[in-house]
Design an enzyme around this catalytic site. Structure first.
Site, mmCIF file in Angstrom:
data_model
loop_
_atom_site.group_PDB
_atom_site.id
_atom_site.type_symbol
_atom_site.label_atom_id
_atom_site.label_comp_id
_atom_site.label_asym_id
_atom_site.label_seq_id
_atom_site.Cartn_x
_atom_site.Cartn_y
_atom_site.Cartn_z
ATOM 1 N N ASP A 34 0.805 -1.010 0.108
ATOM 2 C CA ASP A 34 0.008 0.177 -0.206
ATOM 3 C C ASP A 34 1.080 1.305 -0.001
ATOM 4 O O ASP A 34 2.091 1.231 0.091
ATOM 5 C CB ASP A 34 -0.930 -0.066 1.372
HETATM 6 C C1 BGC Z 1 -4.826 3.485 -0.250
HETATM 7 C C2 BGC Z 1 -4.883 2.295 -1.376
HETATM 8 C C3 BGC Z 1 -4.699 2.819 -2.782
HETATM 9 C C4 BGC Z 1 -3.415 3.676 -2.642
HETATM 10 C C5 BGC Z 1 -3.215 4.367 -4.200
HETATM 11 C C6 BGC Z 1 -3.757 4.384 -0.640
HETATM 12 O O1 BGC Z 1 -3.759 5.349 0.346
HETATM 13 O O2 BGC Z 1 -4.873 2.704 0.784
HETATM 14 O O3 BGC Z 1 -6.077 1.593 -1.314
HETATM 15 O O4 BGC Z 1 -4.862 1.875 -3.840
HETATM 16 O O5 BGC Z 1 -3.557 4.659 -2.043
HETATM 17 O O6 BGC Z 1 -4.092 5.303 -4.236
#
Ligand code: BGC
Length: 726
Positions: free
Chosen positions: A264
């Site tokens: 993540d």
């Molecule tokens: C989120 C993810 C997301 C990523 C990219 C993160 O803050 O937890 O679910 O895919 O950002 O935007």
């Protein structure tokens, strides 16, 4: 007071609407490397091709390849002639690189209880992604709705692992057919946004296996997902991104996952841990996997880069142009598919005295009020939110269109009046004299979002509005927008009708208007339980009392802070008793049970027979059910099959959902439908079983099982029994 705090939180978010600070880079206008047209045909296996590329890569190239480029890409390898590979958040539509059709949220898709809806939506989303040059979708999310107020419940498929897994597998398969890789997220046990980097989800192995992992397992085994995203939180004290048990032992060794694991965004907290645990890509950029920090470990880098290369070759990504010129980025078909999904995502929770469908005909006036009447709350906030849609229809616009015949479907002749405020006698007169009043309440992308959890109760101003309007006009219907359960106990008796609209995407107004006027018969079912009281929910026992008044955003962005290593531990004390499993087993009456949803027609359900009277642990079981539409309108019903273990060595929830089917019927029509229960339907996870090398195993205990068939977890209409023998 609460209003002031909410306003403060909203201002915080407005200052920088970037989940984990990567938003600005996500606003890139378009993908790069669009000249690339694909490699010449090559008959070698993806593994062989990956090996060849890997053997040509320098250490520097490998490091660059396993760390994000421009926050949203896997870096190009110019020497090897390979382009960058682009990603986007996309559970409800590809939000990066320009406007997108906003499909309903995952929770609304779950409310359809229809895997065809997930397939339809994912197919169009993936098509649009390919038109933009995106090959990796950052989703879908399959974390379990353990706490109704989790800010991201709207991005997930509800509280039941089987429902979530079924829809996720369908979603992934549809994307894969379009040559798009999904990264099913967030592995694992990421069930609250509160202080998400530092709160360790502490739970038993059995709870992990039975509640929090099955949706991932189904996405891997049935959906054949090629990507997984790890989560921010520690699990039993070990951060997910460096959790070898999750990322390698379970994911790859047990489930046979063969793709890549992406972190993540900013969820690494060390260098060696993730490399050894089985993580393959650090996103959004090199922070822990930098040349200075990665001192040795070229074998790990080879494994990581090899996993990425093999997966990209297997998905055909290097064999085609970066952008698919045949794919449609926007099309009315996409909007139509979003509308179809939105219609099925609406749940009718209460309808007394024939309040709905709304009265229609010349001279009829419908008044509309509430904060979400004109402002459209399409999706919750954070990385799933689509700021630029291809055309949002508000509820006011949707009602007016339906009333004036601008909707393609039936026309209804009605006058729609929007009442902005109750503070003048004229407005109150309109509300009093209207033939019915629609009150649009709930949350939006600012009040329900990634990064923090939201309140359990509607804002006080909205509750006041419901009280005041219902006193002026007894024929009123409330429409809620929220990603999960909301407190209704303090006002539900005052309103005769209630709809839960989840987050319905850009067609929110039109889909809701069609249901309100009865142009479409509601068929959505709750993918979560709605409790009557906060204290009835056992999962909130260790949850901080003032969880959403703290400066959640600052806390959530706390990565990089040395004190981060001081994680706090939250015990998942309720174990398996999440959602209806608890309410059923403990005999606590919810406001609305899991699986609940009314229709404008009525149905009867009966189990005709089972495919066998006795089965062995390896067998599936077919449940043959008769469903009849006993009312006067065409409609769809969801047949829900729960399994109850009559006697068991380990304590089990009273019953668990193990199969379902949605059936569409004309008035008076009856059909037979077959619902297959797979062998896992009868098992529990026994942590004591298995050998010393792999402790724990799925166990189907011999004995009698009840097969309960009904229309929601609180309404079983018919049952039968099967015996399991060795
Ligand atoms: C989120 C993810 C997301 C990523 C990219 C993160 O803050 O937890 O679910 O895919 O950002 O935007």
């Amino acid at each position: 007071m609460i209003g002031r705090i909410l306003k403060h939180m909203v201002q915080k978010v407005m200052m920088s609407s970037s989940p984990d600070g990567h938003q600005s880079e996500m606003n890139l206008a378009s993908v790069e490397d669009t000249d690339f047209q694909g490699l010449p045909p090559d008959s070698r296996t993806p593994g062989e091709r990956a090996e060849e590329v890997l053997s040509s890569m320098s250490l520097e190239e490998k490091l660059g390849f396993v760390t994000g480029y421009k926050s949203l890409a896997i870096r190009a390898l110019p020497r090897q002639g390979l382009p960058s590979v682009w990603m986007s958040d996309a559970s409800s539509g590809p939000r990066s690189f320009g406007a997108a059709t906003a499909f309903p949220s995952s929770i609304a898709m779950a409310a359809s209880w229809n895997h065809e809806i997930a397939t339809l939506a994912a197919d169009h989303i993936a098509e649009s992604a390919r038109a933009k040059g995106i090959s990796i979708l950052l989703g879908p999310g399959v974390n379990i709705a353990r706490i109704p107020t989790c800010g991201r419940n709207f991005e997930y498929f509800g509280e039941d692992p089987f429902l979530a897994g079924t829809l996720a597998a369908a979603y992934v398969k549809a994307c894969t057919r379009r040559g798009v890789i999904c990264t099913v997220k967030h592995l694992a046990v990421n069930n609250s946004e509160y202080d998400r980097h530092k709160v360790s989800s502490d739970l038993s192995e059995r709870t992990l296996r039975e509640i929090y992992l099955p949706a991932f397992e189904m996405a891997v085994k049935e959906g054949k997902t090629r990507g997984i995203m790890s989560s921010y939180n520690p699990v039993n004290g070990v951060w997910a991104s460096e959790n070898r048990k999750l990322l390698t032992q379970i994911l790859r060794d047990e489930w046979g996952f063969d793709g890549f694991v992406v972190s993540d965004w900013n969820s690494l907290y060390s260098t060696v841990g993730p490399m050894k645990a089985g993580l393959d890509i650090e996103m959004p950029a090199a922070k822990w996997l930098t040349p200075e920090k990665v001192k040795d470990g070229e074998d790990d880098l080879d494994r990581m880069a090899g996993n990425i290369l093999r997966t990209l070759f297997a998905a055909g990504i290097y064999d085609r142009p970066v952008k698919d010129s045949q794919a449609r980025e926007f099309h009315t078909d996409h909007n139509d598919a979003a509308l179809k999904a939105a219609r099925e995502g609406i749940v009718l929770l209460k309808n007394e005295g024939g309040t709905l469908p709304l009265p229609q005909g010349d001279g009829i006036t419908i008044a509309l009020c509430g904060p979400l009447a004109v402002e459209s709350s399409t999706l919750g906030g954070g990385s799933c939110h689509i700021a630029r849609t291809t055309g949002t229809v508000s509820l006011f616009e949707g009602l007016k269109a339906a009333a004036s015949g601008n909707a393609d479907a039936d026309t209804v002749a009605v006058k729609i009046v929007y009442v902005q405020s109750l503070n003048n006698p004229g407005s109150r007169k309109i509300l009093r004299e209207a033939d019915a009043v629609v009150i649009a309440c709930g949350f939006n992308y600012q009040t329900e979002s990634e990064l923090y959890d939201r309140p359990w109760r509607l804002p006080p101003s909205q509750r006041r509005l419901i009280h005041r309007v219902s006193r002026l006009n007894s024929r009123c219907a409330v429409i809620l927008t929220a990603g999960g359960g909301v407190e209704t106990e303090s006002w539900i008796d005052e309103v005769p009708a209630l709809l839960h609209g989840m987050y319905l995407g850009q067609t929110v107004g039109r889909a809701t208007a069609e249901i309100l006027f009865g142009i479409v018969n509601p068929s959505g079912k709750l993918p979560f339980t709605m409790a009557r009281h906060w204290k009835d929910i056992p999962s909130v026992k260790n949850y901080p009392k003032r969880y959403w008044t703290t400066n959640a955003r600052r806390i959530a962005l706390g990565q990089g802070n040395p004190s981060l290593r001081k994680i706090r531990h939250w015990q998942y004390e309720e174990g398996l008793m999440v959602g209806y499993r608890h309410f059923d087993t403990a005999g606590v009456e919810p406001a609305f049970p899991f699986g609940f949803g009314l229709s404008y027609t009525s149905f009867a359900i009966e189990v005709l027979r089972l495919s066998a009277k006795t089965i062995v642990p390896e067998d599936s079981l077919d449940v043959i059910v008769k469903v009849e539409n006993t009312g006067k309108r065409a409609g769809s019903e969801v047949v829900q099959v729960y399994v109850a273990d009559t006697e068991s060595r380990l304590p089990r929830p009273k019953k668990e959902l193990k199969g379902f089917a949605k059936v569409e019927l004309e008035p008076g029509e009856a059909v037979e439908t077959t619902i297959r229960l797979n062998p896992r339907a009868f098992c529990y996870w026994d942590s004591e079983a298995g050998g010393t090398d792999s402790p724990g195993a799925w166990v189907a205990e011999p004995g009698e099982f009840r097969i309960l068939v009904g229309r929601n977890s609180g309404l079983i209409e018919s049952e039968n029994k099967v015996r399991l023998s060795r």
